[in-house]
Motif scaffolding. Structure first.
Motif, mmCIF file in Angstrom:
data_model
loop_
_atom_site.group_PDB
_atom_site.id
_atom_site.type_symbol
_atom_site.label_atom_id
_atom_site.label_comp_id
_atom_site.label_asym_id
_atom_site.label_seq_id
_atom_site.Cartn_x
_atom_site.Cartn_y
_atom_site.Cartn_z
ATOM 1 N N SER A 94 0.836 -1.200 0.000
ATOM 2 C CA SER A 94 0.000 0.000 0.000
ATOM 3 C C SER A 94 0.872 1.252 0.000
ATOM 4 O O SER A 94 2.090 1.197 0.181
ATOM 5 C CB SER A 94 -0.888 0.015 1.248
ATOM 6 O OG SER A 94 -0.089 0.184 2.415
ATOM 7 N N ALA A 95 0.214 2.399 -0.166
ATOM 8 C CA ALA A 95 0.943 3.668 -0.115
ATOM 9 C C ALA A 95 1.577 3.864 1.247
ATOM 10 O O ALA A 95 2.693 4.396 1.365
ATOM 11 C CB ALA A 95 -0.014 4.821 -0.446
ATOM 12 N N GLU A 96 0.887 3.437 2.297
ATOM 13 C CA GLU A 96 1.426 3.552 3.653
ATOM 14 C C GLU A 96 2.649 2.654 3.835
ATOM 15 O O GLU A 96 3.615 3.038 4.504
ATOM 16 C CB GLU A 96 0.349 3.192 4.674
ATOM 17 C CG GLU A 96 -0.826 4.157 4.756
ATOM 18 C CD GLU A 96 -1.794 4.036 3.581
ATOM 19 O OE1 GLU A 96 -2.540 4.989 3.322
ATOM 20 O OE2 GLU A 96 -1.784 2.958 2.917
ATOM 21 N N ASP A 97 2.599 1.472 3.238
ATOM 22 C CA ASP A 97 3.757 0.571 3.303
ATOM 23 C C ASP A 97 4.961 1.191 2.611
ATOM 24 O O ASP A 97 6.096 1.127 3.103
ATOM 25 C CB ASP A 97 3.430 -0.772 2.642
ATOM 26 C CG ASP A 97 2.336 -1.541 3.369
ATOM 27 O OD1 ASP A 97 2.239 -1.410 4.604
ATOM 28 O OD2 ASP A 97 1.586 -2.260 2.683
ATOM 29 N N LEU A 98 4.727 1.794 1.453
ATOM 30 C CA LEU A 98 5.815 2.433 0.717
ATOM 31 C C LEU A 98 6.425 3.579 1.510
ATOM 32 O O LEU A 98 7.652 3.768 1.518
ATOM 33 C CB LEU A 98 5.304 2.960 -0.627
ATOM 34 C CG LEU A 98 5.163 1.929 -1.747
ATOM 35 C CD1 LEU A 98 4.439 2.542 -2.935
ATOM 36 C CD2 LEU A 98 6.529 1.416 -2.179
ATOM 37 N N ALA A 99 5.567 4.334 2.186
ATOM 38 C CA ALA A 99 6.064 5.437 3.008
ATOM 39 C C ALA A 99 6.973 4.917 4.110
ATOM 40 O O ALA A 99 7.983 5.543 4.456
ATOM 41 C CB ALA A 99 4.898 6.221 3.591
ATOM 42 N N ALA A 100 6.632 3.733 4.639
ATOM 43 C CA ALA A 100 7.443 3.140 5.697
ATOM 44 C C ALA A 100 8.780 2.638 5.177
ATOM 45 O O ALA A 100 9.735 2.465 5.941
ATOM 46 C CB ALA A 100 6.679 1.994 6.352
#
Length: 300
Positions: free
Chosen positions: A211-217
């Motif tokens: 997800s986009a949140e995973d990528l941010a992490a």
């Protein structure tokens, strides 16, 4: 009259892939015959039936193609076919189960190209995480990346144990140093992403694994994110199917989408089939050959 070009297509499954049949026809084979429910034990007899009936001149216009879904079984069938041949009755043979060999080769060649173009580096020493890595494409792209010098982890949404078992099986069968990683939940996935340079999404069609949140992490360490899923939603959020080096928002990574990979995969499979058809000496083609050709195509 010239002898026709014949391709005998063997698969352990209940049917041969229509995609592969189409590819064989487009590569110039005139007679294409599928054989279903074929395992390793049945391969030698079918091979010898195919080679002894045409004479030394006829075998140059005869080929074998091995499909299926199990990459290990496909390699074992290829080996069994080669061992069953008796010179001068030797024909060309190619394995590409579920398109996994050509897809994995195309994916990694695209990644290598973008590492060089966007970041001035290569696969050697890079940390690669393969999401959906227990499937056919994931296993082979992991092997190819490890052979190219990368530090590779196969991730499974079923947890660390399944990932470790798959990594062990892949390492033992193909002689590649591959480790396991869990992607069973967001915490495990983000922990694996934290020190990843290249992430490869090879999960089933229509499944988003990042997800986009995973990528941010993942932070700024991530250099390339590649996806082979062409069915919405995208396997990696923000990586479109046509992307080929497009920046991934919130990271320094560039994205490679499914159709960018698919274009190279198509060319690789087509040209390998043509090489078999036109070869003066018999060829035995597997995923290493596919990767070498994919790298040539990307370099060109």
């Amino acid at each position: 009259m010239d002898r026709p070009y014949i391709l005998h297509m063997l698969t352990p499954g209940p049917w041969m892939s229509p995609f592969d049949v189409n590819m064989a026809a487009d590569a110039g084979y005139q007679v294409i015959v599928p054989y279903c429910g074929v395992d390793v034990a049945a391969t030698p007899n079918l091979t010898q039936d195919a080679i002894f009936s045409r004479g030394p001149k006829g075998v140059s216009r005869t080929g074998l193609f091995i499909g299926g879904r199990d990459v290990t079984q496909a390699v074992d069938m290829l080996d069994a076919a080669r061992k069953a041949m008796v010179p001068p009755f030797v024909v060309s043979v190619m394995a590409d189960p579920s398109g996994a060999f050509t897809t994995a080769a195309a994916m990694l060649a695209c990644v290598r190209g973008q590492l060089r173009k966007a970041h001035g580096t290569d696969l050697d020493g890079r940390r690669v995480l393969v999401l959906g890595g227990t499937g056919p494409v994931g296993r082979i792209v992991a092997v190819l990346a490890a052979r190219a010098g990368a530090q590779v982890r196969i991730a499974s949404h079923k947890g660390q144990q399944v990932a470790n078992e798959t990594a062990r099986a892949v390492s033992e069968r193909f002689g590649a140093a591959v480790a396991g990683a869990s992607s069973a939940d967001a915490a495990a996935l983000r922990e694996a992403l934290a020190d990843t340079d290249v992430v490869l999404a090879t999960a089933a069609a229509g499944v988003q694994v990042l997800s986009a949140e995973d990528l941010a992490a993942a932070g700024q360490k991530l250099l390339v994110a590649a996806d082979v899923n062409a069915v919405p939603p995208e396997g990696i959020a923000g990586v479109g199917v046509m992307d080929d080096g497009k920046p991934v928002a919130g990271t320094q990574a560039v994205g490679i989408g499914a159709l960018a990979v698919g274009n190279v995969k198509y060319q690789v499979q087509h040209q390998l089939l043509q090489r078999m058809r036109n070869a003066e000496k018999p060829l035995a083609l597997s995923f290493d050959d596919a990767f070498a050709l994919a790298c040539e195509l990307r370099a060109g």
